[in-house]
Design a protein around this motif. Structure first.
Motif, PDB file in Angstrom:
ATOM      1  N   VAL A 458       0.861  -1.188   0.000  1.00  0.00           N
ATOM      2  CA  VAL A 458       0.000   0.000   0.000  1.00  0.00           C
ATOM      3  C   VAL A 458       0.894   1.233   0.000  1.00  0.00           C
ATOM      4  O   VAL A 458       1.657   1.456   0.936  1.00  0.00           O
ATOM      5  CB  VAL A 458      -0.951   0.007   1.217  1.00  0.00           C
ATOM      6  N   THR A 612      -2.015   0.959  -4.673  1.00  0.00           N
ATOM      7  CA  THR A 612      -1.318  -0.291  -4.355  1.00  0.00           C
ATOM      8  C   THR A 612      -0.214  -0.574  -5.370  1.00  0.00           C
ATOM      9  O   THR A 612      -0.233  -0.067  -6.493  1.00  0.00           O
ATOM     10  CB  THR A 612      -2.306  -1.462  -4.342  1.00  0.00           C
ATOM     11  N   TYR A 619      -5.949  -6.920  -2.692  1.00  0.00           N
ATOM     12  CA  TYR A 619      -5.824  -6.369  -1.345  1.00  0.00           C
ATOM     13  C   TYR A 619      -7.150  -6.399  -0.586  1.00  0.00           C
ATOM     14  O   TYR A 619      -7.196  -6.039   0.594  1.00  0.00           O
ATOM     15  CB  TYR A 619      -5.306  -4.925  -1.404  1.00  0.00           C
TER      16      TYR A 619
END
Length: 782
Positions: A458, A612, A619
């Motif tokens: 992230v 990301t 995710y």
């Protein structure tokens, strides 16, 4: 041909032709609030109550707003699609409960008993359709609700909600503010004999009265009434009718192919029908026999087409569900059956009539003497006409598909004002116990953001409120610039789109900064309020001055933020028609400075965006697990990549392009088969002639040029006619195009060349056969 026509007609029939699945659907009217900015805006709840009480033309008016509620205590916490509806909602739509009852007027008020009506799908999923479900409890947003009713499985209205709770029990101060519209819409049922024009005059009078009573909030606000069916269908009707015309062309090509086959087959029966005529059969009797055979063939094709249509319709809806309104109602009903039968008979007549008419020859003696050996130039001309028509129709469809493909490619190339790649959008609903703890809410949000940033891969994170670009969600705020006269009424103020964000927003979307700075972590509840505006805002309201350092008044939020920066403009409404929207100017407010009275709205569900390193969808699971680990009553939901959101915003265009592409491909295949079949047949009919030519010294190249030339002539005539037809017909789809003209020369030229090459390829196989003809065998055969 019949199958694809039936499939598309089933869509047109269900979406456009069938009445809505409610009693007396023509009495139903969609109700909106009209302002200078929006013709179909959401409704202020206090205004709605006044309309409901004072109108004289509606038997009932209902209000509703869609939301999502936290469901806890039923295993894993879930976020459930919920409709907050007034007590009249189900009676307006004429819904009879499968079990139980509707809300009462007393329950649809502040302080009423918390009750809930559940959908049939929810009843099946959570309670296995048990008949003793009434009286059981559901914990929604931390409050216990009693189940009082179950909806029938057939009920559907706009969105597939699973739960329905009384609208009037929501006591949020913002919702009860007459000057604020919190996403509520209305639906009304006209009294018997009342017209929409009378209802409009009635509600206009009420609006005028409210504007006199509440000039600050209601000046310029009126009621917008629209037939419910037209409102639900929207602008899809033009797309569907164009596609229905396109698929009709496919059927014509199929009919032309079968007509050519039957025309060729009829030559083998020339002697048979000459004998029948000689024995006294009338012309009508011969034609009737051929039409009977062709109609029977059409009916068999229609039966197979019906099976194909059932599969094709299902596949289209699975591929593009978001593109069509009323998609849950689409199916093969008796209207579709009648349509299929009619098309089958008509197709049988169309492809059987020409062979039938051509079959009859007045000179029976000559026919019997020929014994079916010869060939008729008239018949060959008829076959040539069919091929020309097929090529022309195929070219029109290919050009239409090509224009749609180029439009979609142009749209994908549009810069939305940010970088959507590798961005994940999702929402989080905090535990309901935080509703009364503003300080804890801010701390939990900060903790959640820190945990998200700590996750591997992230790169940037931001909370988000007020809507996400291109998602279909939006929020607007009225304002005025400090130092300029305050407008007398709220409706006289300019409005701007607003986003509640934090310091990571610009990095997450890679939003370009034009001037000043963006929101920082220090812009919190303890610091002076600030705002960032976009370049369109700056251009419109500060055309000849630097906006940085100026102040805005946001009366609804009780804020006077200072402008600290200017960003690039983001396309919020759509990639193609953003500039046509009435409100385009944008402002960004710090989530940390949102006044405490609005925090309960945030706790109900606020958004996040995260950039990301890899595929955003991967995710979803770790983020959902992390949110649940913080609290079992928290729910992360609505995971979708930003690329996916943009793709969804183009669903209607993709739907049109997909179907036009399928139809054009089918038309191209059928036209290729048609020209191959005709040229192959003509080669077979000319074997004697070709044998003589070769015997007299013709070379293989001469034979090849002769056969290819015959096919090329038909193809070029078809292309010329198709180009002329396309120039007229593609104008009908001009509103569906973007970045390309309906008369785009590149598309026309490319399609014409492609079709000509394919036609030549189709002619080449029979041409090779003609080149290899042995004159001795050909002459001996003849």
């Amino acid at each position: 041909g019949i199958g694809v026509n039936t499939a598309l007609f089933s869509i047109v029939n269900s979406v456009l032709l069938n009445p809505l699945p409610y009693p007396q659907p023509n009495q139903l009217v969609a109700i909106y609030e009209k302002t200078t900015q929006f013709g179909r805006g959401s409704i202020s709840y206090p205004n709605f109550l006044d309309w409901q009480r004072d109108n004289r033309t509606f038997s009932e008016i209902a209000g509703y707003r869609n939301d999502d509620f936290n469901l806890t205590g039923q295993g894993t916490s879930e976020r459930i699609k919920t409709c907050m509806a007034s007590a009249q909602y189900f009676s307006v739509l004429g819904v009879q409960m499968e079990l139980g009852r509707n809300f009462t007027l007393e329950e649809d008020k502040a302080g009423g008993t918390p009750v809930v009506v559940i959908s049939s799908a929810f009843w099946s999923r959570k309670f296995a359709s048990a008949r003793d479900v009434l009286g059981k409890r559901l914990t929604l947003n931390g409050q216990d609700y009693t189940i009082i009713g179950v909806l029938p499985a057939s009920f559907q209205f706009r969105r597939s909600n699973e739960l329905y709770v009384p609208l009037g029990q929501w006591t949020d101060p913002t919702f009860l503010n007459r000057g604020v519209s919190m996403g509520m819409n209305g639906v009304g049922r006209l009294k018997p004999g009342a017209t929409q024009a009378q209802a409009q005059a009635d509600t206009d009078a009420i609006s005028t009265h409210l504007a006199e009573m509440y000039p600050t909030t209601n000046k310029g606000r009126t009621v917008g009434l629209y037939p419910l069916k037209a409102d639900m269908v929207g602008g899809i009707s033009q797309f569907l009718y164009i596609l229905l015309g396109a698929v009709g062309f496919v059927l014509l090509i199929a009919c032309a192919n079968v007509a050519n086959l039957l025309l060729a087959r009829s030559l083998a029966r020339t002697r048979e029908f000459a004998i029948r005529t000689a024995l006294g059969a009338s012309r009508a009797r011969v034609i009737w026999q051929l039409l009977t055979e062709s109609v029977l063939l059409g009916l068999v094709g229609g039966g197979a087409g019906l099976l194909l249509a059932a599969y094709a319709t299902k596949s289209v809806l699975q591929a593009l569900p978001a593109a069509l309104p009323r998609s849950a109602e689409i199916g093969l009903d008796w209207h579709v059956m009648v349509f299929t039968f009619s098309v089958s008979v008509l197709a049988g007549v169309i492809f059987g009539l020409t062979p039938a008419v051509r079959m009859w020859r007045p000179d029976v003696h000559e026919t019997l003497k020929e014994g079916g050996r010869g060939s008729s130039g008239a018949r060959h001309r008829a076959q040539g006409v069919f091929v020309v028509a097929e090529m022309a129709i195929a070219l029109v469809l290919l050009i239409g598909a090509g224009l749609m493909i180029r439009s979609l490619a142009a749209l994908w190339g549009v810069n939305p004002g940010f970088d959507p790649h590798n961005v994940l959008n999702f929402s989080v609903a905090l535990q309901p116990s935080l509703l009364s703890q503003p300080g804890t809410v801010r701390g939990t949000m900060q903790n959640l953001q820190e945990r998200l940033l700590a996750m591997p891969g992230v790169q940037a994170v931001s909370s988000l409120g007020g809507g996400l670009p291109l998602s279909g969600d939006d929020s607007e705020l009225p304002f005025w610039v400090d130092g300029r006269p305050k407008p007398a009424a709220q409706t006289d103020m300019p409005f701007a789109l607003f986003y509640l964000v934090d310091s990571g927003y610009a990095a997450t979307l890679k939003l370009p900064l034009r001037k000043g700075r963006f929101i920082a972590t220090t812009d919190d509840a303890k610091s002076p309020s600030v705002v960032v505006i976009d370049e369109m805002f700056a251009k419109k309201f500060f055309p000849n001055e630097d906006p940085v350092g100026k102040y805005l008044h946001l009366e609804l939020l009780n804020m006077q933020p200072r402008i600290i920066g200017v960003t690039g403009h983001v396309k919020h409404w759509s990639l193609d028609k953003d500039s046509e929207s009435p409100i385009q100017e944008q402002m960004y407010l710090p989530m940390g400075q949102l006044p405490e009275q609005f925090l309960p709205l945030v706790v109900r569900g606020f958004g996040y965006i995260a950039r990301t390193a890899g595929a955003p969808e991967s995710y979803s699971t770790p983020i959902r697990e992390m949110v649940t680990q913080m609290s079992s009553q928290q729910v992360a939901y609505g995971f979708e990549s930003m690329d996916g959101i943009i793709s969804d915003s183009l669903a209607a265009r993709r739907f049109s392009m997909f179907l036009l592409g399928v139809f054009a491909s089918v038309a191209l295949i059928l036209a290729s088969i048609g020209i191959y079949g005709v040229v192959s047949y003509l080669v077979g009919q000319r074997m004697h002639e070709l044998g003589i030519r070769v015997a007299l010294g013709a070379q293989r190249g001469d034979v090849l040029r002769l056969v290819l030339g015959q096919g090329l002539k038909m193809a070029l005539i078809g292309v010329a006619i198709g180009v002329a037809a396309a120039l007229g017909l593609t104008r009908l789809m001009s509103q569906m195009l973007f970045g390309v003209s309906a008369a785009d020369p590149l598309t026309y030229l490319g399609v014409a060349i492609l079709l000509t090459i394919i036609a030549l390829a189709a002619c080449y196989v029979p041409a090779r056969r003609a080149m290899r003809v042995d004159p001795i065998i050909a002459l001996r055969y003849e």
